[in-house]
Design a protein around this motif. Structure first.
Motif, mmCIF file in Angstrom:
data_model
loop_
_atom_site.group_PDB
_atom_site.id
_atom_site.type_symbol
_atom_site.label_atom_id
_atom_site.label_comp_id
_atom_site.label_asym_id
_atom_site.label_seq_id
_atom_site.Cartn_x
_atom_site.Cartn_y
_atom_site.Cartn_z
ATOM 1 N N ASP A 107 -18.581 12.790 -35.035
ATOM 2 C CA ASP A 107 -17.768 12.949 -33.833
ATOM 3 C C ASP A 107 -18.127 11.823 -32.871
ATOM 4 O OD1 ASP A 107 -16.477 15.307 -34.596
ATOM 5 O OD2 ASP A 107 -18.152 16.537 -33.901
ATOM 6 N N PHE A 108 -17.159 11.405 -32.045
ATOM 7 C CA PHE A 108 -17.544 10.444 -31.013
ATOM 8 C C PHE A 108 -16.825 10.725 -29.710
ATOM 9 C CE2 PHE A 108 -13.861 7.983 -32.566
ATOM 10 C CZ PHE A 108 -13.383 7.339 -31.423
ATOM 11 N N GLU A 109 -17.491 10.318 -28.633
ATOM 12 C CA GLU A 109 -16.994 10.530 -27.277
ATOM 13 C C GLU A 109 -17.068 9.210 -26.529
ATOM 14 O OE1 GLU A 109 -18.182 13.107 -23.247
ATOM 15 O OE2 GLU A 109 -19.236 13.450 -25.146
ATOM 16 N N VAL A 110 -16.096 8.971 -25.644
ATOM 17 C CA VAL A 110 -16.034 7.741 -24.866
ATOM 18 C C VAL A 110 -16.330 8.048 -23.399
ATOM 19 C CG1 VAL A 110 -14.595 5.805 -24.142
ATOM 20 C CG2 VAL A 110 -14.352 6.738 -26.458
ATOM 21 N N ILE A 111 -17.287 7.316 -22.839
ATOM 22 C CA ILE A 111 -17.644 7.466 -21.431
ATOM 23 C C ILE A 111 -17.183 6.218 -20.695
ATOM 24 C CG2 ILE A 111 -19.546 7.562 -19.779
ATOM 25 C CD1 ILE A 111 -19.868 9.117 -23.232
ATOM 26 N N PRO A 112 -16.263 6.330 -19.735
ATOM 27 C CA PRO A 112 -15.720 5.148 -19.062
ATOM 28 C C PRO A 112 -16.762 4.454 -18.194
ATOM 29 C CG PRO A 112 -14.956 7.140 -17.978
ATOM 30 C CD PRO A 112 -15.679 7.581 -19.204
ATOM 31 N N GLY A 113 -16.524 3.174 -17.948
ATOM 32 C CA GLY A 113 -17.418 2.392 -17.102
ATOM 33 C C GLY A 113 -16.634 1.557 -16.107
ATOM 34 N N ILE A 114 -17.325 0.987 -15.146
ATOM 35 C CA ILE A 114 -16.693 0.101 -14.176
ATOM 36 C C ILE A 114 -16.443 -1.246 -14.834
ATOM 37 C CG2 ILE A 114 -17.037 -1.156 -12.006
ATOM 38 C CD1 ILE A 114 -18.551 1.256 -10.969
ATOM 39 N N SER A 115 -15.193 -1.636 -14.941
ATOM 40 C CA SER A 115 -14.829 -2.873 -15.634
ATOM 41 C C SER A 115 -15.020 -4.078 -14.725
ATOM 42 C CB SER A 115 -13.375 -2.810 -16.100
ATOM 43 O OG SER A 115 -12.513 -2.873 -14.983
ATOM 44 N N SER A 116 -15.000 -5.257 -15.332
ATOM 45 C CA SER A 116 -15.083 -6.493 -14.547
ATOM 46 C C SER A 116 -13.882 -6.624 -13.613
ATOM 47 C CB SER A 116 -15.177 -7.716 -15.465
ATOM 48 O OG SER A 116 -14.014 -7.835 -16.271
ATOM 49 N N VAL A 117 -12.756 -6.018 -13.991
ATOM 50 C CA VAL A 117 -11.557 -6.059 -13.140
ATOM 51 C C VAL A 117 -11.826 -5.329 -11.828
ATOM 52 C CG1 VAL A 117 -9.143 -5.369 -12.965
ATOM 53 C CG2 VAL A 117 -10.042 -6.203 -15.156
ATOM 54 N N GLN A 118 -12.375 -4.123 -11.931
ATOM 55 C CA GLN A 118 -12.701 -3.356 -10.724
ATOM 56 C C GLN A 118 -13.777 -4.062 -9.896
ATOM 57 O OE1 GLN A 118 -13.367 -0.090 -13.618
ATOM 58 N NE2 GLN A 118 -12.779 1.220 -11.918
ATOM 59 N N ALA A 119 -14.807 -4.552 -10.575
ATOM 60 C CA ALA A 119 -15.910 -5.209 -9.880
ATOM 61 C C ALA A 119 -15.438 -6.469 -9.173
ATOM 62 C CB ALA A 119 -17.030 -5.537 -10.868
ATOM 63 N N LEU A 120 -14.554 -7.231 -9.819
ATOM 64 C CA LEU A 120 -14.031 -8.460 -9.219
ATOM 65 C C LEU A 120 -13.288 -8.151 -7.919
ATOM 66 C CD1 LEU A 120 -13.367 -11.601 -9.712
ATOM 67 C CD2 LEU A 120 -11.143 -10.734 -10.487
ATOM 68 N N ALA A 121 -12.397 -7.157 -7.960
ATOM 69 C CA ALA A 121 -11.631 -6.800 -6.768
ATOM 70 C C ALA A 121 -12.552 -6.332 -5.648
ATOM 71 C CB ALA A 121 -10.610 -5.716 -7.110
ATOM 72 N N ALA A 122 -13.572 -5.545 -6.007
ATOM 73 C CA ALA A 122 -14.506 -5.050 -4.995
ATOM 74 C C ALA A 122 -15.293 -6.199 -4.365
ATOM 75 C CB ALA A 122 -15.457 -4.038 -5.616
ATOM 76 N N LYS A 123 -15.742 -7.146 -5.191
ATOM 77 C CA LYS A 123 -16.538 -8.260 -4.676
ATOM 78 C C LYS A 123 -15.724 -9.131 -3.717
ATOM 79 C CE LYS A 123 -20.527 -7.750 -6.807
ATOM 80 N NZ LYS A 123 -21.846 -7.751 -6.122
ATOM 81 N N HIS A 124 -14.437 -9.304 -4.022
ATOM 82 C CA HIS A 124 -13.580 -10.123 -3.161
ATOM 83 C C HIS A 124 -12.944 -9.314 -2.029
ATOM 84 C CE1 HIS A 124 -13.641 -14.084 -5.038
ATOM 85 N NE2 HIS A 124 -13.558 -13.513 -6.231
ATOM 86 N N ARG A 125 -13.154 -7.996 -2.062
ATOM 87 C CA ARG A 125 -12.624 -7.105 -1.022
ATOM 88 C C ARG A 125 -11.104 -7.196 -0.921
ATOM 89 N NH1 ARG A 125 -16.248 -8.572 4.129
ATOM 90 N NH2 ARG A 125 -15.445 -10.621 3.552
ATOM 91 N N PRO B 154 -7.348 -5.454 -2.798
ATOM 92 C CA PRO B 154 -6.741 -4.543 -3.770
ATOM 93 C C PRO B 154 -6.116 -5.357 -4.903
ATOM 94 C CG PRO B 154 -5.301 -4.787 -1.880
ATOM 95 C CD PRO B 154 -6.551 -5.569 -1.567
ATOM 96 N N LEU B 155 -5.980 -4.754 -6.054
ATOM 97 C CA LEU B 155 -5.375 -5.466 -7.179
ATOM 98 C C LEU B 155 -3.873 -5.638 -7.000
ATOM 99 C CD1 LEU B 155 -7.246 -3.814 -10.187
ATOM 100 C CD2 LEU B 155 -7.578 -6.132 -9.293
ATOM 101 N N ASN B 156 -3.234 -4.674 -6.382
ATOM 102 C CA ASN B 156 -1.770 -4.708 -6.275
ATOM 103 C C ASN B 156 -1.321 -4.720 -4.819
ATOM 104 O OD1 ASN B 156 -2.665 -1.845 -6.134
ATOM 105 N ND2 ASN B 156 -0.479 -1.503 -5.788
ATOM 106 N N PHE B 157 -0.086 -5.140 -4.608
ATOM 107 C CA PHE B 157 0.563 -4.956 -3.315
ATOM 108 C C PHE B 157 1.169 -3.549 -3.288
ATOM 109 C CE2 PHE B 157 0.649 -9.586 -3.905
ATOM 110 C CZ PHE B 157 0.105 -10.006 -2.689
ATOM 111 N N ILE B 158 1.454 -3.036 -2.091
ATOM 112 C CA ILE B 158 1.914 -1.654 -1.959
ATOM 113 C C ILE B 158 3.201 -1.431 -2.758
ATOM 114 C CG2 ILE B 158 2.811 0.076 -0.336
ATOM 115 C CD1 ILE B 158 0.935 -1.111 1.768
#
Length: 257
Positions: free
Chosen positions: A137-155, A157-161
């Motif tokens: 059996d296997f289970e997947v545990i999500p993690g913070i991706s480089s996409v999320q980290a990049l947006a956070a570091k640059h302060r 949002p990824l998208n416009f409203i």
């Protein structure tokens, strides 16, 4: 029944681990670590640091295996090369699960970023199960991706409203240009600096390399103004570290939030 955990460990900073990921670490008996060569020793070291930091009062062991490399012969089809690479990895995974994991034990693969985004661990485990030779059996545990980290570091949002965001690769960007019908595009796996082909497109770029690690580099600005400096800094960083892991966000200029 053997059990496998595919644990997303985030994009470099041990503080990115979720509570769910920490609990999963403490449930594993064996950690399978894929060694990608001396140039990427820091990636193996980070995995060991994460285990030492977060696993409490639980015995575990680490099993290292050499990770196969993708063929980069001139003219070879990229998709075919990746399929071949995943078959080679499948053989390694099968051996590890069969030989290094006892009945009733729990094994874990520590996946950089998030297992669902440009990573083949889930596909490889599905392929092993489909062949029917091994059962687990296997289970997947999500993690913070480089996409999320990049947006956070640059302060930013990824998208416009109310607008979509596209996640693509450098290869696709080079082939088709900036994606149609979107104002924002995240680009990963860009070995050839495809953004340099978009001169005059009136875009802002938010670029990051080794995001979340002590080697982190961040740059941003109008694409035409900063692209050459990013190319220079990227080449310098790759030379210094022996490898590069970068991601960037492209956004159309002048779009109202």
């Amino acid at each position: 029944m053997k059990r496998i955990l595919v644990i997303g460990i985030g994009a470099g900073d041990p503080d990115y681990l979720t509570v769910q990921a920490i609990n999963a670490l403490n449930a594993a008996d064996v950690f399978f670590v894929m060694d990608k060569g001396a140039a990427k020793d820091k990636l193996v070291a980070l995995r060991k640091e994460i285990c030492a930091r977060f696993i409490k009062d639980h015995d575990y062991r680490m099993v290292e295996a050499t990770s196969p490399e993708r063929r980069r012969d001139e003219g070879i089809d990229y998709k075919a090369a990746v399929d071949e690479l995943n078959r080679d990895k499948q053989a390694v995974f099968e051996r590890l699960i069969e030989d290094e994991l006892g009945a009733g034990q729990c094994g874990a693969f520590l996946v950089w970023g998030d297992p669902s985004l440009y990573d083949s661990t889930i596909r490889i485990l599905d392929a092993i199960l489909a062949e029917g030779r091994l059962a687990f059996d296997f289970e997947v545990i999500p993690g913070i991706s480089s996409v999320q980290a990049l947006a956070a570091k640059h302060r930013v949002p990824l998208n416009f409203i109310g607008r979509p965001v596209n996640i693509t690769t450098g290869r696709r960007l080079a082939e088709g240009g900036f994606p149609h019908d979107v104002d924002s595009a995240v680009v990963m796996l860009d070995a050839q600096n495809a953004y340099t082909q978009l001169e005059g497109a009136d875009l802002d770029i938010y670029w990051g390399a080794y995001v979340g690690t002590p080697d982190e580099i961040l740059m941003s600005g109008p694409l035409d103004a900063v692209k050459d400096e990013i190319v220079r800094v990227r080449a310098q960083a790759r030379e210094a570290n022996g490898w590069i892991m970068d991601t960037y966000l492209l956004r159309k200029r002048g779009v109202k939030e």
